[in-house]
Design a protein around this motif. Structure first.
Motif, PDB file in Angstrom:
ATOM      1  N   THR A  30       0.828  -1.204   0.000  1.00  0.00           N
ATOM      2  CA  THR A  30       0.000   0.000   0.000  1.00  0.00           C
ATOM      3  C   THR A  30       0.862   1.254   0.000  1.00  0.00           C
ATOM      4  N   GLU A  31       1.903   1.278   0.822  1.00  0.00           N
ATOM      5  CA  GLU A  31       2.794   2.435   0.855  1.00  0.00           C
ATOM      6  C   GLU A  31       3.544   2.586  -0.462  1.00  0.00           C
ATOM      7  N   LEU A  33       2.521   1.951  -3.403  1.00  0.00           N
ATOM      8  CA  LEU A  33       1.642   2.449  -4.461  1.00  0.00           C
ATOM      9  C   LEU A  33       1.202   3.889  -4.251  1.00  0.00           C
ATOM     10  N   GLN A  34       1.691   4.549  -3.184  1.00  0.00           N
ATOM     11  CA  GLN A  34       1.270   5.928  -2.913  1.00  0.00           C
ATOM     12  C   GLN A  34       1.525   6.842  -4.097  1.00  0.00           C
ATOM     13  N   THR A  35       2.741   6.726  -4.657  1.00  0.00           N
ATOM     14  CA  THR A  35       3.166   7.667  -5.693  1.00  0.00           C
ATOM     15  C   THR A  35       2.918   7.164  -7.106  1.00  0.00           C
ATOM     16  N   LYS A  43      -5.112   0.738  -9.366  1.00  0.00           N
ATOM     17  CA  LYS A  43      -4.169   0.659  -8.253  1.00  0.00           C
ATOM     18  C   LYS A  43      -4.582  -0.420  -7.259  1.00  0.00           C
ATOM     19  N   ARG A  47      -2.377  -3.571  -6.246  1.00  0.00           N
ATOM     20  CA  ARG A  47      -2.141  -3.871  -4.826  1.00  0.00           C
ATOM     21  C   ARG A  47      -2.442  -5.336  -4.524  1.00  0.00           C
ATOM     22  N   LEU A 298      -8.077   4.277  -0.461  1.00  0.00           N
ATOM     23  CA  LEU A 298      -8.086   5.374  -1.422  1.00  0.00           C
ATOM     24  C   LEU A 298      -7.892   6.722  -0.742  1.00  0.00           C
ATOM     25  N   TRP A 301      -4.168   7.118  -0.031  1.00  0.00           N
ATOM     26  CA  TRP A 301      -3.432   7.492  -1.245  1.00  0.00           C
ATOM     27  C   TRP A 301      -3.722   8.938  -1.634  1.00  0.00           C
ATOM     28  N   GLN A 302      -4.985   9.347  -1.600  1.00  0.00           N
ATOM     29  CA  GLN A 302      -5.358  10.695  -2.001  1.00  0.00           C
ATOM     30  C   GLN A 302      -4.796  11.725  -1.038  1.00  0.00           C
ATOM     31  N   GLN A 304      -2.082  11.574   0.719  1.00  0.00           N
ATOM     32  CA  GLN A 304      -0.659  11.762   0.462  1.00  0.00           C
ATOM     33  C   GLN A 304      -0.428  12.655  -0.748  1.00  0.00           C
TER      34      GLN A 304
END
Length: 460
Positions: A30-31, A33-35, A43, A47, A298, A301-302, A304
């Motif tokens: 998960t971390e 895929l942040q960027t 995504k 994941r 989500l 991610w958003q 970040q």
């Protein structure tokens, strides 16, 4: 049915909520895929694939899916063979009663097709009884008591109960009828090649004229696509025939029989199958990203991405060092409590009630707290020492509170970041969604405070 990628994503969700141990830690994926770029669904698919790095989940799903498709294939073959053998048995005589054979070929099929059409119109928007779900229940197809197998079985059973499955069942039913009719067609063509038949018709009530009209009506559609239809003389000549007809007349009746099977049997079933397939593709089950589980991922991610856009880090800014004035102090916590009593004495040496007049405001969280704090600051000229827990992120709402406090603090605002060691551990163990690493959050606050020229108390 869900698509294979959606199935894997849903299986990961089911297992993760059961605290299953995966081949790869979900928090790390998960971390990571942040960027990365992509739609939320893409995504989430990546994941799930990353978590299933050893392919164990994919193999179980593929095994169940393969067995369901295998059952459908075997049943289609059996229906095709039964149609071939049934017609092969029916056409053993050399002289064939045309209309009797035609009724045997298409009578029951036509009744079932019309019944399906009527039920579809009557039950529009309603879910029909799902006999297919009990017949091909995944629990009957795969054995296993492990977490992955049980979760995969539950996932398939939920799919079989979906409202869109009624169209999948219609598609499957039409497929079996098409297999049967195809077997019949193969049997007719085979027997017409290897044997010579004569065709006749018999009737007590109908006259020659009535049978001529009936035959031409029946042959109108096959004749449109090129099949021969017996003429009037051939129809009259074929009544009560016991011996061989001229070959040209027999070929006309054979062409009409094959054309009728194609145009009144196979073609309508193929159209019904295509209709069910199209409706099912529109109403099939899809990944519901509005579930709380997916929304947490989500939102992480958003959040970040928003923070990175708001506070672009070019050279890692550093907040100025806090200067403690000699006047009155107001200490407050922003949004989160602290496990340490008199936390302000950790970072600011000799800051106690004996040397300074200190007012402990408590926690500033909701709108009422902000209104009460602003009223106090407008009435009392004090320096504010604001404690920020390491769980707090510099999002828009938090920064709005920070700016309001800085505006109303007449003797200035200084910030102290509180590093509660128990907070990160409990969050990592009790939450499926990771928070930002402490070092990242520290730098984010450095950037925010440097931009606003707000002093930062050194906790070291």
């Amino acid at each position: 049915m869900l698509s294979p990628q959606d199935q894997l994503t849903e299986l990961v969700r089911a297992l993760e909520t059961q605290q299953h141990v995966f081949a790869t830690d979900p928090l790390l994926i998960t971390e990571k895929l942040q960027t990365e770029k992509g739609t939320p669904t893409q995504k989430l698919h990546r994941r799930a694939s990353g978590i299933d790095s050893n392919g164990a989940l994919t193999r179980v799903l593929g095994k169940i899916d393969g067995r369901i498709k295998g059952i459908i294939t075997v049943m289609s073959i059996v229906w095709c063979v039964s149609g071939f053998l049934g017609l092969f048995t029916l056409l053993q005589a050399n002289v064939i009663n045309f209309f009797y054979v035609l009724v045997c070929l298409l009578g029951f099929h036509t009744i079932m097709l019309v019944s399906w059409l009527v039920l579809t119109l009557v039950n529009r928007g309603k879910q029909s009884s799902n006999w297919f779900a009990s017949f091909v229940s995944p629990s009957h197809l795969i054995r296993g008591k492990d977490d992955i197998t049980q979760a995969a079985v539950g996932l398939y059973e939920r799919q079989l109960q979906h409202s869109g499955m009624r169209w999948y069942l219609g598609k499957f039913s039409h497929q079996l009828w098409l297999a049967t009719l195809t077997g019949m067609l193969c049997a007719i063509i085979f027997l017409l090649i290897v044997r010579q038949y004569s065709f006749s018709w018999e009737s007590t009530l109908l006259s020659d004229r009535a049978l001529i009209t009936l035959t031409h009506l029946l042959g109108w559609l096959p004749n449109m696509v090129g099949f021969d239809v017996p003429d009037n003389a051939a129809i009259v000549q074929s009544r009560l025939v016991t011996d061989a007809l001229p070959l040209s007349v027999a070929r006309q009746w054979a062409s009409l029989l094959v054309g009728s099977l194609l145009m009144y049997g196979i073609a309508p079933r193929a159209i019904a199958w295509l209709f069910c397939a199209l409706i099912f593709s529109r109403k099939k089950m899809r990944l519901d990203i509005k579930l709380p589980y997916y929304q947490k991922i989500l939102n992480f991610w958003q959040r970040q991405v928003v923070d990175a856009d708001d506070f672009t880090e070019i050279t890692a800014p550093v907040a100025p060092k806090a200067t403690v004035s000699a006047g009155e102090k107001l200490v407050a916590l922003l949004e989160y409590p602290s496990d340490i009593e008199q936390w302000w004495q950790i970072g600011v040496e000799h800051l106690d009630n004996s040397d300074h007049k200190i007012e402990d405001f408590g926690i500033v969280d909701d709108r009422d707290d902000m209104m009460r704090l602003i009223t106090y600051l407008d009435q009392n000229p004090v320096q504010v020492l604001l404690g920020i827990n390491n769980k707090a992120l510099p999002d828009r709402g938090t920064l709005r509170k920070l700016d309001q406090i800085a505006t109303h603090a007449r003797h200035g605002l200084i910030v102290q970041l509180l590093n509660d060691k128990n907070t990160d551990t409990s969050a990592a163990e009790g939450s499926l969604i990771p928070t930002s690493p402490p070092a990242v959050r520290q730098q984010q606050w450095q950037t925010v405070l440097a931009a606003r020229k707000i002093g930062l108390v050194n906790n070291q």
